[in-house]
Design a protein around this motif. Structure first.
Motif, short mmCIF file in Angstrom:
data_model
loop_
_atom_site.label_atom_id
_atom_site.label_comp_id
_atom_site.label_asym_id
_atom_site.label_seq_id
_atom_site.Cartn_x
_atom_site.Cartn_y
_atom_site.Cartn_z
N TYR A 47 0.83 -1.19 0.00
CA TYR A 47 0.00 0.00 0.00
C TYR A 47 0.87 1.25 0.00
O TYR A 47 1.71 1.42 0.87
CB TYR A 47 -0.89 0.05 1.25
CG TYR A 47 -1.95 -1.01 1.33
CD1 TYR A 47 -2.50 -1.58 0.19
CD2 TYR A 47 -2.42 -1.44 2.57
CE1 TYR A 47 -3.48 -2.55 0.28
CE2 TYR A 47 -3.40 -2.41 2.66
CZ TYR A 47 -3.93 -2.97 1.51
OH TYR A 47 -4.90 -3.92 1.61
N LYS A 48 0.63 2.09 -0.96
CA LYS A 48 1.31 3.39 -0.98
C LYS A 48 0.45 4.42 -0.24
O LYS A 48 -0.70 4.66 -0.63
CB LYS A 48 1.56 3.85 -2.42
CG LYS A 48 2.14 5.26 -2.52
CD LYS A 48 2.48 5.64 -3.94
CE LYS A 48 2.91 7.10 -4.03
NZ LYS A 48 3.29 7.48 -5.41
N ILE A 49 1.01 4.99 0.81
CA ILE A 49 0.29 5.95 1.65
C ILE A 49 1.02 7.29 1.60
O ILE A 49 2.23 7.35 1.78
CB ILE A 49 0.29 5.47 3.13
CG1 ILE A 49 -0.30 4.07 3.27
CG2 ILE A 49 -0.42 6.48 4.03
CD1 ILE A 49 -1.76 3.97 2.98
N LEU A 50 0.26 8.35 1.36
CA LEU A 50 0.85 9.69 1.35
C LEU A 50 0.79 10.28 2.76
O LEU A 50 -0.21 10.11 3.45
CB LEU A 50 0.08 10.60 0.40
CG LEU A 50 -0.12 10.10 -1.03
CD1 LEU A 50 -1.04 11.04 -1.79
CD2 LEU A 50 1.23 9.96 -1.74
N VAL A 51 1.85 10.94 3.17
CA VAL A 51 1.83 11.70 4.42
C VAL A 51 2.08 13.16 4.04
O VAL A 51 3.16 13.51 3.56
CB VAL A 51 2.91 11.19 5.40
CG1 VAL A 51 2.83 11.97 6.72
CG2 VAL A 51 2.74 9.69 5.66
N VAL A 52 1.03 13.96 4.19
CA VAL A 52 1.09 15.35 3.71
C VAL A 52 0.69 16.33 4.81
O VAL A 52 0.12 15.94 5.83
CB VAL A 52 0.16 15.56 2.48
CG1 VAL A 52 0.60 14.72 1.29
CG2 VAL A 52 -1.30 15.26 2.84
N GLY A 53 0.98 17.58 4.57
CA GLY A 53 0.67 18.64 5.52
C GLY A 53 1.69 19.74 5.33
O GLY A 53 2.72 19.53 4.68
N ARG A 60 0.58 9.53 -7.52
CA ARG A 60 0.11 8.39 -8.32
C ARG A 60 0.15 7.07 -7.57
O ARG A 60 1.14 6.75 -6.92
CB ARG A 60 0.94 8.25 -9.60
CG ARG A 60 0.46 9.13 -10.72
CD ARG A 60 1.20 8.80 -12.00
NE ARG A 60 0.55 7.73 -12.75
CZ ARG A 60 1.14 7.09 -13.76
NH1 ARG A 60 2.37 7.37 -14.10
NH2 ARG A 60 0.48 6.16 -14.40
N PHE A 61 -0.92 6.30 -7.71
CA PHE A 61 -1.04 4.95 -7.16
C PHE A 61 -1.20 4.91 -5.64
O PHE A 61 -1.20 3.83 -5.05
CB PHE A 61 0.12 4.04 -7.59
CG PHE A 61 0.33 4.00 -9.07
CD1 PHE A 61 -0.71 3.64 -9.92
CD2 PHE A 61 1.55 4.34 -9.63
CE1 PHE A 61 -0.53 3.60 -11.29
CE2 PHE A 61 1.74 4.31 -11.01
CZ PHE A 61 0.71 3.95 -11.84
N ALA A 62 -1.34 6.07 -4.99
CA ALA A 62 -1.57 6.05 -3.55
C ALA A 62 -2.97 5.52 -3.26
O ALA A 62 -3.91 5.79 -4.01
CB ALA A 62 -1.42 7.45 -2.97
#
Ligand code: GDP
Length: 174
Positions: free
Chosen positions: A11-17, A82-84
């Motif tokens: 699983y590709k997970i984005l961590v943003v902020g 992409r793909f997240a």
């Protein structure tokens, strides 16, 4: 799949902020515990991998993409979306503007990616630096997040719960 055979999910997970909310610190604490190294400025994006033995049948390989760079989403950061299949949106409880920033990040991701059926990827919200504010300090957000978690990379609280909520949701829909 035969019974007894283990499934491995990547699983590709984005961590943003916004910059400075604690994304790098949260990830490092999650991966390495209390003795984690001092955070540096994240240039562009990078990812770390965490392997979770979820249950007897499922192993999760989590790719956590620390999307750094500027204060706001830009063309460079969105190239990493992409793909997240899920995203952790982080804001700083001591800096109100970063909560607006969090909503901006979510909107930017929803504008640019989603599942083939048109639905949005799931989001969790991390209200970070909870060690710096009184325990009962109030903050609210909307229902588009599947969950909201008070987190601290100093005490280690919350982030694993946020990740587990996200993984649970992703597993249910895969
Ligand atoms: P990023 O830009 O979002 O990756 O933020 P960093 O991880 O680089 O953290 C920015 C600053 O906030 C650093 O000085 C961290 O030590 C500090 N910080 C991060 N998380 C926490 C937290 O939970 N509590 C406190 N008190 N400070 C934090």
């Amino acid at each position: 799949r035969r019974t007894g055979e283990e499934a491995v999910h990547l699983y590709k997970i984005l961590v943003v902020g916004d910059r400075g909310v604690g994304k790098t610190s949260l990830i490092q604490r999650y991966l390495f515990g209390a003795q984690s190294v001092r955070p540096r400025l994240t240039i562009g994006a990078e990812y770390s991998v965490k392997v979770i033995e979820w249950d007897r049948d499922n192993t999760i390989q989590l790719q956590l993409w620390d999307i750094g760079g500027g204060d706001t989403p830009d063309a460079l950061t969105s190239a990493y979306y992409r793909f997240a299949v899920g995203a952790v949106v982080v804001f700083d409880l001591t800096n109100k503007t970063t909560h607006d920033g969090a909503l901006g990040w979510r909107e930017d991701i929803n504008d640019k990616i989603g599942f083939p059926d048109g639905s949005n990827i799931p989001f969790v919200l991390c209200a970070n630096k909870c060690d710096l504010v009184p325990e009962k300090s109030k903050w609210t957000t909307d229902a588009e997040f599947i969950g909201c978690f008070a987190t601290s990379s100093k005490t280690g609280t919350g982030f694993d719960l946020a990740i587990n909520a996200l993984v649970t949701q992703i597993l249910c829909h895969s």
